[in-house]
Design an enzyme around this catalytic site. Sequence first.
Site, PDB file in Angstrom:
ATOM      1  N   CYS A 337      41.589  42.822  38.223  1.00 38.27           N
ATOM      2  CA  CYS A 337      40.593  42.776  39.302  1.00 38.27           C
ATOM      3  C   CYS A 337      40.273  44.141  39.936  1.00 38.27           C
ATOM      4  CB  CYS A 337      40.987  41.788  40.387  1.00 38.27           C
ATOM      5  SG  CYS A 337      42.319  40.691  39.996  1.00 38.27           S
ATOM      6  N   ARG A 366      53.592  42.567  33.562  1.00 38.36           N
ATOM      7  CA  ARG A 366      54.403  42.231  34.737  1.00 38.36           C
ATOM      8  C   ARG A 366      55.838  42.086  34.276  1.00 38.36           C
ATOM      9  NH1 ARG A 366      50.393  37.497  36.821  1.00 38.36           N
ATOM     10  NH2 ARG A 366      48.512  38.767  36.777  1.00 38.36           N
ATOM     11  N   GLN A 384      44.640  38.342  29.614  1.00 38.85           N
ATOM     12  CA  GLN A 384      43.889  37.308  30.326  1.00 38.85           C
ATOM     13  C   GLN A 384      42.455  37.268  29.817  1.00 38.85           C
ATOM     14  OE1 GLN A 384      44.571  38.971  34.270  1.00 38.85           O
ATOM     15  NE2 GLN A 384      45.802  37.184  34.781  1.00 38.85           N
ATOM     16  N   ASP A 386      39.833  37.206  31.312  1.00 39.45           N
ATOM     17  CA  ASP A 386      39.510  37.406  32.714  1.00 39.45           C
ATOM     18  C   ASP A 386      38.012  37.617  32.934  1.00 39.45           C
ATOM     19  OD1 ASP A 386      40.358  37.527  35.276  1.00 39.45           O
ATOM     20  OD2 ASP A 386      41.476  39.401  35.087  1.00 39.45           O
ATOM     21  N   HIS A 388      35.281  38.434  36.565  1.00 46.01           N
ATOM     22  CA  HIS A 388      35.074  38.457  38.006  1.00 46.01           C
ATOM     23  C   HIS A 388      33.593  38.345  38.284  1.00 46.01           C
ATOM     24  CE1 HIS A 388      39.080  40.261  37.520  1.00 46.01           C
ATOM     25  NE2 HIS A 388      39.332  39.480  38.542  1.00 46.01           N
ATOM     26  N   LYS A 472      41.024  27.781  45.807  1.00 47.89           N
ATOM     27  CA  LYS A 472      40.906  27.840  44.348  1.00 47.89           C
ATOM     28  C   LYS A 472      40.939  26.460  43.716  1.00 47.89           C
ATOM     29  CE  LYS A 472      45.860  28.291  43.591  1.00 47.89           C
ATOM     30  NZ  LYS A 472      46.919  28.817  42.769  1.00 47.89           N
ATOM     31  N   HIS A 518      37.435  34.989  40.820  1.00 52.28           N
ATOM     32  CA  HIS A 518      38.255  35.308  39.639  1.00 52.28           C
ATOM     33  C   HIS A 518      38.296  34.039  38.797  1.00 52.28           C
ATOM     34  CE1 HIS A 518      40.567  38.455  42.042  1.00 52.28           C
ATOM     35  NE2 HIS A 518      40.142  37.670  42.998  1.00 52.28           N
TER      36      HIS A 518
HETATM   37 ZN   LIG Z   1      41.088  38.776  39.222  1.00 54.67          ZN
END
Ligand SMILES: [Zn+2]
Length: 646
Positions: A337, A366, A384, A386, A388, A472, A518
């Site tokens: 992000c 991580r 991910q 991912d 945004h 969320k 997200h």
């Molecule tokens: Zn994010």
Amino acid sequence: MIDITLPDGSVKTFENGVTPMDVAKDISEGLARNVISAKFNDTIVETVTPLEENGDLVLYTWNDDEGKKAFWHSSSHVVAQAIEELYPGVKLTIGPAIENGFYYDIDFGDHSISEKDFPKIEKRAMEIARGKHPYKMREVSKKDALNYYQKQGNEYKVELISALEDGTITFCDHDSFTDLCRGGHIPNTGYIKALKLLSVAGAYWRGDENNPQLTRVYGISFPKQKELTEYLELLEEAKKRDHRKLGRELELFTFSQKVGQGLPLWLPKGAALRDRLEQFLKKAQKKAGYEMVISPHIGQKELYVTSGHYAKYGEDSFQPIHTPKEDEEFLLKPMNCPHHCEIYNAKPFSYRELPKRYAEFGTVYRYEQSGELHGLTRVRGFTQDDAHIFCTQDQLDQEFKNVIDLSLYVLGSLGFENFTAQVSVRDLDKPEKYIGSVDNWEKAEQAIINAAEEKGLKYSVVPGEAAFYGPKLDFMVKDALGRNWQLGTIQVDYNLPERFDLTYKGSDNELHRPVMIHRAPFGSMERFVALLLEHSGGNFPLWLTPEQAIVLPVSEKHEKYAEKVLKSLENHEIRALVDDRNETVGKKIREAEMSKIPFMLIVGDSEEAEGTLSVRRHGGEDLGAISPERFADLVQKEINSTLKSF
Ligand SMILES: [Zn+2]
Ligand SMILES: [Zn+2]
């Protein structure tokens, strides 16, 4: 007299001191037989606890999670008693219920146990269970409680009690056994009709590796023998479907101690499969108006201090990378992000240009504790899917719906039907916990609920589960064995736009903050492939599976024809291979079955003469001899039935 309010809203009047079991009996004898636990005014109570004020009562049976919890926790007492009798001098610590069953952490001192000892512990535990001993709670003064365990030399319980306030300490007795316990039990041990110990493992006292190591004994119990049998069958099936086992057998991924724990290596077949998943999503995303971006695997520490991720991951994760330049520090990115915020910041936007939807298959790192690592589901580096979305508050509603559409398309194309959604909203009693205006939160929560409603999702709303920066929606999938997996997530965020000072020029010519969404329909590529493996048992949807067909020549003299068939399949974009080993067709079929290849194409004399192939489906169904072209049609039709265009 007191008023008892039941979950359906009905209010009944009882004499002061009535017990949950009395209330159950008053409702019906059948319910009374099934009630195993209760909650009164938000506190778990015993079924025999006298109720002495007006309040809300919930009665639990085996069908409720709270009922199971009481059942399994109560069983842990019984197992602890059996172990204490069989291994005198052991020190008990804690014995909670878990998602499936319970455990008890025990300091075995000079004794040690292994799975070989399970039968005798189980036998004694079931003898105790059959004694139908009631669980009896009693209050104990802190002094007496400490005294009781000091006499036993049990420093663990002493430590637990020391942290408790006098006047809140309770013991639970059943039969000749006593344990420090907050409560939440079934009426008596006789409810336990079947019990099995499942495994032993080491566990540090309070999870701290500087503390003594205890032995954790895992078990499960049921109110019916039949349910235990079914559970054990399910466990066997789960072992067969374990994604780590299947991943190895199907040559999808591996791990290397040299590379490092929790860092998956994708093998060619796995990499190709993952690429197909990525292409599939990219194609749909393109239609949905997303733009692909690419960001580096590291970023300056400052970036993550700005985003707040350093506070969350910094200390407990991979430590900063240093360069020859003093004071220069980079971090492996724990999230994509912040990078995407800076991409948004690369140029000014007017409201007319929004929403911007930036997507990236972004790899993040991580540091998970080594004990937490598990195949592809808990790893230290993962990618991910991912994206945004930066939009105006007014666009949030529509954007959320669009993301749900995309997520449903993704799940549907991969054969998931049994899914639900969880909508996480604020805890209205704790407004100080959340960033962003109340007005925006109300709109965002309503937007999510409207979207879930309009899209016909089966969803539940959970207050207090929202992150501090926004509400969320999570997709939960039940796999083929009925286990719940958390999948993709859609998250509204009011925080990062503030932190990165993101703006757009509104129709009023003023600067405004965009809202950020997200979203990741797969969650991560690693986790998703793990789930797909366990859900499908390795039988992937035809469009995704590594090899769609294998050509099996009956003997060496049919090899040339087999090669010709292969060429023709390849021309039809079917992923296929030839098994030209000098083995019997029977053996080749067995091995192709093991490899979960959907179609086996047998070619011998008659097939060669007629220009056909004999089609056998994975699992054994015989589709007869057809031409390569007709087979290609069949494959295409089957693919089209699951993989619709977005
Ligand atoms: Zn994010
Ligand atoms: Zn207990």
